[in-house]
Design a protein around this motif. Structure first.
Motif, short mmCIF file in Angstrom:
data_model
loop_
_atom_site.label_atom_id
_atom_site.label_comp_id
_atom_site.label_asym_id
_atom_site.label_seq_id
_atom_site.Cartn_x
_atom_site.Cartn_y
_atom_site.Cartn_z
N LEU A 1 -33.52 72.96 42.45
CA LEU A 1 -32.71 71.77 42.69
C LEU A 1 -31.23 72.11 42.82
N MET A 2 -30.76 73.04 42.01
CA MET A 2 -29.36 73.46 42.08
C MET A 2 -29.08 74.12 43.43
N ALA A 3 -29.99 74.98 43.88
CA ALA A 3 -29.79 75.64 45.16
C ALA A 3 -29.82 74.64 46.30
N LEU A 4 -30.70 73.65 46.22
CA LEU A 4 -30.79 72.63 47.27
C LEU A 4 -29.49 71.84 47.38
N ASN A 5 -28.93 71.42 46.23
CA ASN A 5 -27.71 70.63 46.25
C ASN A 5 -26.49 71.44 46.62
N LEU A 6 -26.51 72.72 46.28
CA LEU A 6 -25.34 73.56 46.52
C LEU A 6 -25.35 74.17 47.91
N LEU A 7 -26.52 74.65 48.37
CA LEU A 7 -26.59 75.43 49.60
C LEU A 7 -27.39 74.76 50.70
N GLY A 8 -28.14 73.70 50.38
CA GLY A 8 -28.92 73.04 51.40
C GLY A 8 -30.37 73.45 51.38
N PRO A 9 -31.18 72.92 52.31
CA PRO A 9 -32.63 73.11 52.28
C PRO A 9 -33.12 74.40 52.96
N SER A 10 -32.23 75.32 53.28
CA SER A 10 -32.66 76.56 53.93
C SER A 10 -33.60 77.34 53.02
N PRO A 11 -34.63 77.99 53.58
CA PRO A 11 -35.54 78.80 52.76
C PRO A 11 -34.82 79.94 52.03
N LEU A 12 -33.67 80.37 52.56
CA LEU A 12 -32.94 81.46 51.92
C LEU A 12 -32.04 80.98 50.79
N ALA A 13 -31.88 79.66 50.65
CA ALA A 13 -30.92 79.11 49.68
C ALA A 13 -31.27 79.52 48.26
N GLY B 1 -33.92 65.16 32.76
CA GLY B 1 -33.83 63.74 32.42
C GLY B 1 -32.45 63.16 32.71
N LEU B 2 -31.40 63.92 32.38
CA LEU B 2 -30.04 63.46 32.66
C LEU B 2 -29.78 63.35 34.16
N THR B 3 -30.33 64.30 34.93
CA THR B 3 -30.16 64.25 36.38
C THR B 3 -30.77 62.99 36.97
N ALA B 4 -31.93 62.59 36.43
CA ALA B 4 -32.58 61.38 36.94
C ALA B 4 -31.92 60.10 36.43
N TRP B 5 -31.28 60.17 35.24
CA TRP B 5 -30.76 58.96 34.59
C TRP B 5 -29.30 58.67 34.94
N LEU B 6 -28.47 59.72 35.04
CA LEU B 6 -27.04 59.50 35.27
C LEU B 6 -26.77 59.08 36.71
N PRO B 7 -25.77 58.24 36.92
CA PRO B 7 -25.46 57.77 38.29
C PRO B 7 -25.11 58.90 39.24
N GLY C 1 -26.21 61.92 39.19
CA GLY C 1 -27.30 62.89 39.34
C GLY C 1 -26.94 64.26 38.76
N LEU C 2 -27.24 65.29 39.51
CA LEU C 2 -27.08 66.66 39.04
C LEU C 2 -25.63 66.97 38.71
N LEU D 1 -19.15 73.58 38.88
CA LEU D 1 -20.16 73.05 39.81
C LEU D 1 -20.08 71.53 39.92
N SER D 2 -19.68 70.86 38.85
CA SER D 2 -19.61 69.40 38.88
C SER D 2 -18.53 68.89 39.84
N LEU D 3 -17.62 69.76 40.28
CA LEU D 3 -16.55 69.35 41.18
C LEU D 3 -17.03 69.17 42.62
N GLN D 4 -18.26 69.64 42.92
CA GLN D 4 -18.83 69.53 44.27
C GLN D 4 -17.89 70.14 45.32
N ALA D 5 -17.35 71.31 45.01
CA ALA D 5 -16.43 72.02 45.90
C ALA D 5 -17.23 72.78 46.97
N PRO D 6 -16.57 73.50 47.88
CA PRO D 6 -17.29 74.25 48.92
C PRO D 6 -18.28 75.26 48.35
N GLN D 7 -19.17 75.74 49.23
CA GLN D 7 -20.25 76.62 48.79
C GLN D 7 -19.73 77.89 48.12
#
Length: 412
Positions: free
Chosen positions: A251-263, A375-381, A383-384, A311-317
């Motif tokens: 999930l961390m790789a998906l949110n940070l790098l996208g859905p690429s198989p290499l992520a 659980g926090l990821t699913a509950w907090l507004p 998310g991750l 990571l919480s800052l959602q900065a560039p990759q």
């Protein structure tokens, strides 16, 4: 021959033994991760059920939490060398089961045999790790050599974790599943041959516990002293708020790098590189850091927390990968540092049980941390990202308090 010359020859021999045993363990570790990768691919290809992937990983890790205590008790009672050799044979048998599962079965039966093989590896590796932690003290000439040598295993483990999965994928593509898993099983022969034919440890140094209540895990907890009890408790708390990345890595790789198989591969490689770097630093300064538990563990927790907050800052990759590197370095120094401190400073007779208590702290805190983070990821507004911010804040506070209260503590 003069006694001084005999001593020099003995020291050269033990140095050769330490290097050989370390390399054999590293190759075996790489083979383990290669086999795990190959099994995961086979399970996913055969059924298309992601639950089997989760079960494959769970069967590898959960036995550690359940078996670490009995493994430590058995190591202190029977002796580390005996338990270590038996554990290596059990690892070989479990790996062979995975290899022969391919030609003798198919479908659901094959999946069951592969999962049983992984379960066997998980149980046996718990005994292997516990016994090895105590055994390495029998391979050093001077007590001052124990810390750096123990820390070297953290480096070699993370190198195996980095190179094992791509090796497993390449072997699977080039040779097919049967040969790939057979080569994985063959790597377990290296430590077995090394232990049986090349090792001449200082067996007279080992202290074994007597049977009865004095050999229990509770006795080791009581006898290790308040300083080491604090180290174990703090490690468990730090893992609770900061060691969730193994479970949430996809999930961390998906949110940070996208859905690429290499992520996912890139993300886990960066974390592994951070772990290797921290392991090298710890290995080179093991004697110093093993005496400063508050500084080492508090600092490691702060580094991990800074990575989570970053990571919480959602900065560039590129920024996100740098933060992943910090998380890898912080968690590796926390886990390896805890193991280093409790092994170097615990009485020899309880070191097997101390290794078991350390693994319970790692995986108990880390296992709950993964569930809590999910659980926090699913509950907090947010998310991750909000999960990173919340747990990172708790981790930073925990680390700073440890630095302020225990930063000047020195162990003899």
């Amino acid at each position: 021959m003069p006694r001084r010359a005999l001593g020099r020859i003995r020291r050269q021999l033990t140095q050769y033994q330490r290097t050989t045993f370390l390399l054999a363990s590293g190759l075996s570790t790489a083979g383990s991760f290669a086999g795990l990768t190959a099994k995961g691919w086979l399970l996913m290809e055969g059924s298309g059920n992601p639950f089997l992937l989760a079960a494959n990983f769970a069967l590898l890790t959960l036995p550690t939490l359940l078996v670490s205590g009995p493994a430590g008790v058995l190591t202190d009672r029977l002796g580390s060398e005996r338990v270590l050799i038996r554990a290596q044979w059990a690892l070989l048998a479990a790996a062979v089961l995975g290899a022969i599962a391919i030609p003798i079965s198919s479908g659901g039966q094959q999946d069951a045999l592969l999962l049983l093989s992984t379960l066997g590896v998980g149980v046996a590796s718990t005994y292997e790790l516990t016994a090895r932690n105590k055994y390495v003290a029998l391979l050093v000439d001077e007590p001052e050599q124990l810390g750096p040598y123990l820390a070297s295993f953290s480096v070699i483990f993370n190198v195996g974790k980095l190179v094992g999965p791509p090796i497993g994928g390449l072997l699977l593509a080039a040779t097919g599943p049967t040969l790939a898993l057979s080569l994985d099983a063959a790597t377990y022969l290296l430590p077995i041959l090394t232990l049986l034919w090349l090792m001449t440890p200082y067996r007279e140094r080992e202290r074994r516990s007597a049977s009865g209540s004095g050999a229990s895990l509770a006795t080791a907890w009581r006898d290790c002293g308040p300083a080491l009890r604090h180290v174990l408790v703090f490690c468990g708390l730090a893992c609770l708020v900061g060691f969730f990345h193994p479970g949430l890595a996809p999930l961390m790789a998906l949110n940070l790098l996208g859905p690429s198989p290499l992520a996912l591969g890139l993300f886990t490689s960066v974390i592994a590189c951070g772990s290797i770097s921290a392991g090298v630093v710890l290995q080179r300064n093991a004697q110093l850091w093993s005496r400063r538990p508050g500084l080492l563990l508090g600092g490691s927790t702060v580094i991990t927390a800074l990575g989570q907050l970053g990571l919480s800052l959602q900065a560039p990759q590129q920024w996100g990968l740098a933060m992943a590197f910090l998380i890898g370095g912080g968690t590796a120094s926390l886990l390896a540092g805890t193991n280093l401190i409790i092994q170097v400073h615990a009485p020899q007779v309880i070191r097997g049980r101390m290794a078991g208590l350390g693994q319970i702290a790692f995986l108990g805190g880390g296992g709950i941390s993964g569930l809590m983070a999910a659980g926090l990821t699913a509950w907090l507004p947010g998310g991750l990202w909000s999960c990173f911010a919340l747990l990172g804040s708790f981790g930073a506070a925990l680390g700073v308090v440890e630095l302020l209260r225990q930063g000047r503590t020195r162990l003899a």
